[in-house]
Scaffold this motif. Structure first.
Motif, PDB file in Angstrom:
ATOM      1  N   SER A  93      34.215 -25.766 -30.696  1.00 54.61           N
ATOM      2  CA  SER A  93      33.910 -24.349 -30.638  1.00 54.61           C
ATOM      3  C   SER A  93      32.675 -24.063 -31.500  1.00 54.61           C
ATOM      4  CB  SER A  93      35.126 -23.552 -31.116  1.00 54.61           C
ATOM      5  OG  SER A  93      34.927 -22.171 -30.912  1.00 54.61           O
ATOM      6  N   ASN A 120      31.661 -25.163 -20.524  1.00 56.04           N
ATOM      7  CA  ASN A 120      32.160 -24.094 -21.385  1.00 56.04           C
ATOM      8  C   ASN A 120      33.496 -23.651 -20.802  1.00 56.04           C
ATOM      9  OD1 ASN A 120      32.626 -21.839 -22.921  1.00 56.04           O
ATOM     10  ND2 ASN A 120      30.691 -20.830 -22.465  1.00 56.04           N
ATOM     11  N   THR A 123      35.301 -17.790 -23.533  1.00 55.38           N
ATOM     12  CA  THR A 123      34.862 -17.165 -24.773  1.00 55.38           C
ATOM     13  C   THR A 123      35.911 -16.167 -25.262  1.00 55.38           C
ATOM     14  OG1 THR A 123      33.694 -15.366 -23.633  1.00 55.38           O
ATOM     15  CG2 THR A 123      32.426 -17.363 -24.129  1.00 55.38           C
ATOM     16  N   ALA A 249      30.284 -14.301 -29.788  1.00 53.81           N
ATOM     17  CA  ALA A 249      31.574 -14.653 -29.197  1.00 53.81           C
ATOM     18  C   ALA A 249      31.907 -16.073 -29.597  1.00 53.81           C
ATOM     19  CB  ALA A 249      31.540 -14.528 -27.676  1.00 53.81           C
ATOM     20  N   THR A 250      33.184 -16.318 -29.726  1.00 53.34           N
ATOM     21  CA  THR A 250      33.633 -17.691 -29.909  1.00 53.34           C
ATOM     22  C   THR A 250      33.689 -18.341 -28.533  1.00 53.34           C
ATOM     23  OG1 THR A 250      34.956 -17.254 -31.873  1.00 53.34           O
ATOM     24  CG2 THR A 250      35.578 -19.144 -30.582  1.00 53.34           C
ATOM     25  N   TRP A 251      32.991 -19.439 -28.358  1.00 49.79           N
ATOM     26  CA  TRP A 251      33.082 -20.175 -27.098  1.00 49.79           C
ATOM     27  C   TRP A 251      33.930 -21.428 -27.322  1.00 49.79           C
ATOM     28  CZ3 TRP A 251      31.297 -24.952 -28.116  1.00 49.79           C
ATOM     29  CH2 TRP A 251      30.310 -25.094 -29.092  1.00 49.79           C
TER      30      TRP A 251
END
Length: 324
Positions: A93, A120, A123, A249-251
């Protein structure tokens, strides 16, 4: 054509046929996914969900192994040193890119050269929150309050170089306020002191803060996303508040060791795309607060990693963040 050239061509063709045959048989044994953060977190849950969905299509079990420590660097190093044969995957992440930006040339792996991006996986959004002890209800009120109390406020962060740390530094510099970071070993400890009023601010994941927000124990000020979140429809976005450059954003992403055959990388990417279209997967994503963005193609995901490293590198340089 000379005899030597003919023989060289035959050798090349035989080698290519052998290579193609070997890869056509992949996978022939169980696959391992290294997760560098604690079990039960969003990344871990997302990876297990996707792994369960694509395992039947690949015809082999996919085993998740958790290797925590050093902000994800232990797991990353282990994955980077693994054989590039398609049997070791690495799920990670945002800290993967913040660490690369924070410690360029100091890690025992290279975030870009030692990995092949695969996809990916989605998110998740961040939210800015304060405890009830802070006498504000909106972001504008908090900014004014912080400016009226220069150097008096602190914020909770989960280690130097974490997303909670760097996203707050980015915000503070943009609105021109000063706060001291108090580092914690994880979200639970950070939340505990925030609730007690020992710190006055935090940038954290929506899902982590949601139960406390609903219980009235935290006040949300803004979502760090371009769109409002269904879990908190009445909370404005940072874009609405006038700061479009502060969206983060956290991916959640999947990589493999560098030099993994591109056919294997593309095969896994294709299976992930199929899984992401499954209604059950989408339903689980919604309950976890994960946005089921269309998985990037490997090249596009690689571009995302490079842009993230560049972005966090600028934040680190501007805020003069260093590792002790």
């Amino acid at each position: 054509m000379r005899f030597r050239d003919v023989m060289r061509l035959i050798v090349v063709c035989l080698a290519m046929c052998a290579w193609a045959t070997a890869n056509a048989a992949w996978p022939e044994r169980p696959i391992k996914v290294i997760v560098p953060f604690p079990a039960g977190g969003q990344l871990d849950v997302v990876v297990r969900l996707i792994a369960d969905r694509i395992s039947p299509a690949l015809g082999q079990p996919i085993v998740v192994e958790v290797h925590t420590g050093a902000d994800g660097n232990i797991g990353a190093e282990l994955a980077a040193r693994s054989a590039p044969d398609g049997y070791t995957w690495f799920a990670t992440s945002v800290p993967f890119t913040t660490q690369a930006a924070l410690q360029p040339g100091k890690l025992r792996y290279d975030a870009l050269r030692d990995f092949a991006p695969v996809a990916n996986l989605g998110t998740a959004s961040f939210v800015l929150v304060v405890p009830p002890s802070v006498p504000v209800s909106t972001l504008k009120e908090f900014i004014a309050y912080a400016k009226a109390h220069p150097g008096e406020l602190s914020y909770a962060g989960t280690s130097v170089g974490s997303v909670t740390h760097l996203s707050t530094e980015m915000f503070a510099r943009a609105v021109r306020i000063r706060m001291e970071m108090i580092p914690y070993a994880g979200i639970p400890a950070a939340m505990s002191d925030l609730l007690a009023g020992r710190t006055q601010f935090m940038s954290t994941g929506v899902i982590a803060a949601l139960p406390l927000i609903k219980a009235g124990k935290l006040k949300p000020l803004a979502i760090l996303a371009p769109q409002r979140q269904p879990q908190l429809p009445n909370v404005p976005t940072i874009v609405e508040e006038g700061y479009p450059d502060l969206t983060i954003a956290t991916w959640f992403g999947l990589l493999m060791p560098a030099k993994t055959p591109p056919e294997i990388v593309q095969r896994v990417n294709t299976e992930i795309m199929k899984a992401m279209g499954d209604p059950d997967v989408l339903a689980r994503y919604r309950t976890m607060g994960v946005d089921p963005v269309a998985p990037h193609a490997p090249d596009a995901f690689g571009q995302l990693l490079r842009s993230e490293i560049d972005r966090w590198g600028k934040v680190i340089r501007d805020a003069h963040v260093t590792v002790q």
